[in-house]
Design a protein around this motif. Structure first.
Motif, PDB file in Angstrom:
ATOM      1  N   ILE A 257      80.550  30.329  61.982  1.00  6.81           N
ATOM      2  CA  ILE A 257      79.170  30.801  61.368  1.00  6.81           C
ATOM      3  C   ILE A 257      78.275  30.267  62.173  1.00  6.81           C
ATOM      4  CG2 ILE A 257      77.536  30.521  59.121  1.00  6.81           C
ATOM      5  CD1 ILE A 257      80.350  31.699  58.580  1.00  6.81           C
ATOM      6  N   THR A 258      77.194  31.187  62.945  1.00  2.37           N
ATOM      7  CA  THR A 258      76.434  30.667  63.952  1.00  2.37           C
ATOM      8  C   THR A 258      74.832  31.206  63.915  1.00  2.37           C
ATOM      9  OG1 THR A 258      76.518  30.926  66.379  1.00  2.37           O
ATOM     10  CG2 THR A 258      77.088  32.872  65.165  1.00  2.37           C
ATOM     11  N   ARG A 259      74.409  31.034  64.980  1.00  3.23           N
ATOM     12  CA  ARG A 259      72.768  31.211  64.773  1.00  3.23           C
ATOM     13  C   ARG A 259      72.596  31.661  66.382  1.00  3.23           C
ATOM     14  NH1 ARG A 259      69.998  27.646  67.473  1.00  3.23           N
ATOM     15  NH2 ARG A 259      70.732  25.232  67.634  1.00  3.23           N
ATOM     16  N   SER A 260      71.233  32.203  66.505  1.00  2.49           N
ATOM     17  CA  SER A 260      70.691  32.450  68.136  1.00  2.49           C
ATOM     18  C   SER A 260      70.920  31.324  68.812  1.00  2.49           C
ATOM     19  CB  SER A 260      69.204  32.987  67.715  1.00  2.49           C
ATOM     20  OG  SER A 260      68.550  33.301  69.067  1.00  2.49           O
ATOM     21  N   GLY A 261      71.181  31.419  70.099  1.00  2.96           N
ATOM     22  CA  GLY A 261      71.367  30.248  70.834  1.00  2.96           C
ATOM     23  C   GLY A 261      72.570  29.501  71.052  1.00  2.96           C
ATOM     24  N   LYS A 262      73.629  30.017  70.359  1.00  2.14           N
ATOM     25  CA  LYS A 262      74.918  29.497  70.382  1.00  2.14           C
ATOM     26  C   LYS A 262      76.246  30.337  70.897  1.00  2.14           C
ATOM     27  CE  LYS A 262      74.323  25.588  67.542  1.00  2.14           C
ATOM     28  NZ  LYS A 262      75.128  24.559  67.272  1.00  2.14           N
TER      29      LYS A 262
ATOM     30  N   ALA B 293      68.509  28.503  57.938  1.00  2.32           N
ATOM     31  CA  ALA B 293      69.093  27.337  57.914  1.00  2.32           C
ATOM     32  C   ALA B 293      68.897  26.544  56.407  1.00  2.32           C
ATOM     33  CB  ALA B 293      68.468  26.241  58.823  1.00  2.32           C
ATOM     34  N   LEU B 294      70.052  27.250  55.543  1.00  2.00           N
ATOM     35  CA  LEU B 294      69.880  26.841  54.126  1.00  2.00           C
ATOM     36  C   LEU B 294      71.179  26.016  53.846  1.00  2.00           C
ATOM     37  CD1 LEU B 294      68.632  30.346  52.711  1.00  2.00           C
ATOM     38  CD2 LEU B 294      67.435  28.194  53.094  1.00  2.00           C
ATOM     39  N   GLY B 295      71.558  25.140  54.779  1.00  2.00           N
ATOM     40  CA  GLY B 295      72.633  24.336  54.316  1.00  2.00           C
ATOM     41  C   GLY B 295      74.031  24.812  54.538  1.00  2.00           C
ATOM     42  N   LEU B 296      74.963  23.752  54.354  1.00  2.00           N
ATOM     43  CA  LEU B 296      76.393  24.021  54.375  1.00  2.00           C
ATOM     44  C   LEU B 296      76.929  25.097  53.518  1.00  2.00           C
ATOM     45  CD1 LEU B 296      79.105  23.405  55.737  1.00  2.00           C
ATOM     46  CD2 LEU B 296      79.387  21.431  54.361  1.00  2.00           C
ATOM     47  N   GLY B 297      76.430  24.678  52.420  1.00  2.00           N
ATOM     48  CA  GLY B 297      76.865  25.674  51.212  1.00  2.00           C
ATOM     49  C   GLY B 297      76.718  27.305  51.717  1.00  2.00           C
ATOM     50  N   HIS B 298      75.323  27.454  51.974  1.00  2.00           N
ATOM     51  CA  HIS B 298      75.024  28.883  52.395  1.00  2.00           C
ATOM     52  C   HIS B 298      75.724  29.303  53.536  1.00  2.00           C
ATOM     53  CE1 HIS B 298      72.193  31.497  54.454  1.00  2.00           C
ATOM     54  NE2 HIS B 298      72.099  32.120  53.372  1.00  2.00           N
ATOM     55  N   ALA B 299      76.008  28.415  54.540  1.00  2.00           N
ATOM     56  CA  ALA B 299      76.898  28.721  55.882  1.00  2.00           C
ATOM     57  C   ALA B 299      78.154  29.269  55.448  1.00  2.00           C
ATOM     58  CB  ALA B 299      76.751  27.728  56.878  1.00  2.00           C
ATOM     59  N   ILE B 300      78.597  28.639  54.468  1.00  2.00           N
ATOM     60  CA  ILE B 300      80.183  29.116  54.193  1.00  2.00           C
ATOM     61  C   ILE B 300      80.125  30.390  53.491  1.00  2.00           C
ATOM     62  CG2 ILE B 300      82.169  28.518  52.556  1.00  2.00           C
ATOM     63  CD1 ILE B 300      81.473  25.464  53.358  1.00  2.00           C
TER      64      ILE B 300
ATOM     65  N   LEU C 107      78.813  29.635  44.922  1.00  2.00           N
ATOM     66  CA  LEU C 107      77.877  29.281  46.137  1.00  2.00           C
ATOM     67  C   LEU C 107      76.589  30.407  46.066  1.00  2.00           C
ATOM     68  CD1 LEU C 107      80.217  28.252  49.178  1.00  2.00           C
ATOM     69  CD2 LEU C 107      78.391  26.781  48.162  1.00  2.00           C
ATOM     70  N   SER C 108      77.234  31.836  45.577  1.00  2.00           N
ATOM     71  CA  SER C 108      76.435  32.797  45.570  1.00  2.00           C
ATOM     72  C   SER C 108      75.358  32.503  44.439  1.00  2.00           C
ATOM     73  CB  SER C 108      77.067  33.938  45.159  1.00  2.00           C
ATOM     74  OG  SER C 108      77.972  34.422  46.087  1.00  2.00           O
ATOM     75  N   LYS C 109      75.695  31.761  43.489  1.00  2.00           N
ATOM     76  CA  LYS C 109      74.733  31.576  42.060  1.00  2.00           C
ATOM     77  C   LYS C 109      74.065  30.142  42.216  1.00  2.00           C
ATOM     78  CE  LYS C 109      77.991  34.330  39.333  1.00  2.00           C
ATOM     79  NZ  LYS C 109      78.872  34.160  38.389  1.00  2.00           N
ATOM     80  N   ILE C 110      74.437  28.995  43.113  1.00  2.00           N
ATOM     81  CA  ILE C 110      73.851  27.840  42.756  1.00  2.00           C
ATOM     82  C   ILE C 110      72.439  27.985  43.433  1.00  2.00           C
ATOM     83  CG2 ILE C 110      74.657  26.755  45.061  1.00  2.00           C
ATOM     84  CD1 ILE C 110      76.057  24.391  43.163  1.00  2.00           C
TER      85      ILE C 110
ATOM     86  N   ILE D  71      71.409  24.775  49.952  1.00  2.00           N
ATOM     87  CA  ILE D  71      72.508  25.028  49.133  1.00  2.00           C
ATOM     88  C   ILE D  71      73.693  24.150  49.403  1.00  2.00           C
ATOM     89  CG2 ILE D  71      74.124  26.776  48.315  1.00  2.00           C
ATOM     90  CD1 ILE D  71      72.144  28.877  48.756  1.00  2.00           C
ATOM     91  N   GLN D  72      74.108  23.067  48.792  1.00  2.00           N
ATOM     92  CA  GLN D  72      75.006  22.107  49.068  1.00  2.00           C
ATOM     93  C   GLN D  72      76.407  22.542  48.538  1.00  2.00           C
ATOM     94  OE1 GLN D  72      74.529  19.642  50.949  1.00  2.00           O
ATOM     95  NE2 GLN D  72      72.189  19.469  51.026  1.00  2.00           N
ATOM     96  N   LEU D  73      77.599  22.595  49.545  1.00  2.00           N
ATOM     97  CA  LEU D  73      78.832  22.544  49.237  1.00  2.00           C
ATOM     98  C   LEU D  73      79.375  21.604  47.948  1.00  2.00           C
ATOM     99  CD1 LEU D  73      81.622  23.951  49.556  1.00  2.00           C
ATOM    100  CD2 LEU D  73      82.076  22.242  51.688  1.00  2.00           C
ATOM    101  N   THR D  74      78.750  20.504  48.012  1.00  2.00           N
ATOM    102  CA  THR D  74      79.224  19.455  47.187  1.00  2.00           C
ATOM    103  C   THR D  74      78.770  19.605  45.763  1.00  2.00           C
ATOM    104  OG1 THR D  74      78.980  17.797  49.187  1.00  2.00           O
ATOM    105  CG2 THR D  74      78.924  17.024  46.648  1.00  2.00           C
ATOM    106  N   ASP D  75      77.625  20.435  45.569  1.00  2.00           N
ATOM    107  CA  ASP D  75      77.188  20.596  44.189  1.00  2.00           C
ATOM    108  C   ASP D  75      78.244  21.890  43.789  1.00  2.00           C
ATOM    109  OD1 ASP D  75      75.001  19.037  44.584  1.00  2.00           O
ATOM    110  OD2 ASP D  75      73.657  20.457  45.176  1.00  2.00           O
ATOM    111  N   ALA D  76      78.594  22.907  44.572  1.00  2.00           N
ATOM    112  CA  ALA D  76      79.340  24.120  44.156  1.00  2.00           C
ATOM    113  C   ALA D  76      80.752  23.322  43.696  1.00  2.00           C
ATOM    114  CB  ALA D  76      79.671  25.058  45.422  1.00  2.00           C
TER     115      ALA D  76
END
Length: 295
Positions: free
Chosen positions: A59-64, A111-118, A226-229, A237-242
């Motif tokens: 899961i990447t972004r511009s510049g990577k 950049a909306l967090g680990l949960g969003h990235a996953i 994760l889609s709903k949290i 969006i935090q993975l821990t919360d999900a």
């Protein structure tokens, strides 16, 4: 309980800015910083592949783009090395990924967090349980047993999700995500049911001193959560919360797996330096150099 207990896909988020390592990471992805002569991300990918993972999803972004390039074929470099007879060096850069392993990349637009990235990998995971490996954390095993491989084996037997944890000093719990296992004892390379996850608790309110390490074996249902949290206070969006929602809906469905490795947070200067020293101490030539350097 999950019917399909085979894990073939691993999500590796690499979209972070690497702010703790600036200015070194201004132009170079932090995942390409070297531990000795091998970049951090290569250690993590090799860890996944050696455990039997067949598909790596960045899961990447511009510049990577350099991360993808590292695992691609560099025909010019290989030709020059072969022509000069540098076989040992050629071997170190050629065929980094086995032919039966696939690597793909997905852009995280915001950049909306680990949960969003996953969750960006939801369409590729395709209703299967999956692994998540965070490249900031490098594991150096103390014996022949490898944490991630043992987690996979346990998941295949029990069907219960596994989250790697490590004991930390009580005064450090507020720096990490912490698991609550109801004060049950847990031995290295074994697991215990998680009843709750708490993100960076206050020292006096922490349910344990078991902090979450960046290795997860998760059921596909996490993607739906994760889609709903909702976004947290920091707008992420935090993975821990999900995971906490999943546990509430499915008691005893996630377990804390206690690490038997030395763990280094290579997203920090201290962890990066410590990892280099620890890995160097495992190399005979580097051992001699370290003694000369330090003494």
């Amino acid at each position: 309980m999950i019917k399909n207990n085979r894990i073939s896909k691993a999500v590796i988020p690499v979209a972070g800015l690497g702010t703790r390592m600036l200015p070194a990471t201004k132009a170079i992805p932090k995942e390409l910083l070297p531990i000795l002569n091998k970049p951090i991300i290569q250690y993590v990918v090799e860890e996944a592949i050696s455990a039997g993972i067949k598909e790596i999803i960045f899961i990447t972004r511009s510049g990577k783009g350099a991360i993808e390039n590292h695992f691609d074929i560099n025909y010019e470099l290989e030709y020059i090395l072969e022509k000069k007879g540098k076989k040992r060096i050629l071997k170190s850069v050629k065929n980094l990924i086995p032919k039966n392993v696939k690597i793909s990349s997905i852009r995280q637009e915001n950049a909306l967090g680990l949960g969003h990235a996953i969750n960006c990998a939801k369409h590729i995971i395709n209703n299967e349980p999956f692994a998540v490996l965070l490249p900031d954390e490098i594991l150096l095993e103390r014996n022949s047993s490898k944490d991630f491989l043992e987690m996979l084996k346990l998941f295949e037997k029990s069907g219960k999700g596994q989250i790697l944890v490590k004991k930390v000093s009580k005064k450090l719990v507020s720096n990490y995500g912490i698991v609550d296992i109801k004060k049950k004892s847990i031995k290295p390379l074994s697991s215990s049911s998680i009843y709750k996850l708490v993100e960076k608790p206050k020292i006096n309110l922490s349910p344990s001193n078991l902090r979450i390490v960046g290795r997860y074996i998760l059921p596909y249902e996490i993607m739906s959560i994760l889609s709903k949290i909702k976004e947290g206070k920091d707008g992420e969006i935090q993975l821990t919360d999900a995971l906490d929602v999943f546990i509430n809906n499915n008691p005893a469905s996630l377990e804390a797996f206690l690490s038997d490795s030395d763990i280094f947070d290579c997203g920090s200067v201290e962890g990066f330096l410590s990892a280099n020293i620890a890995f160097a101490k495992r190399d005979i030539k580097m051992q001699k150099y370290l003694k000369k350097l330090i003494c």
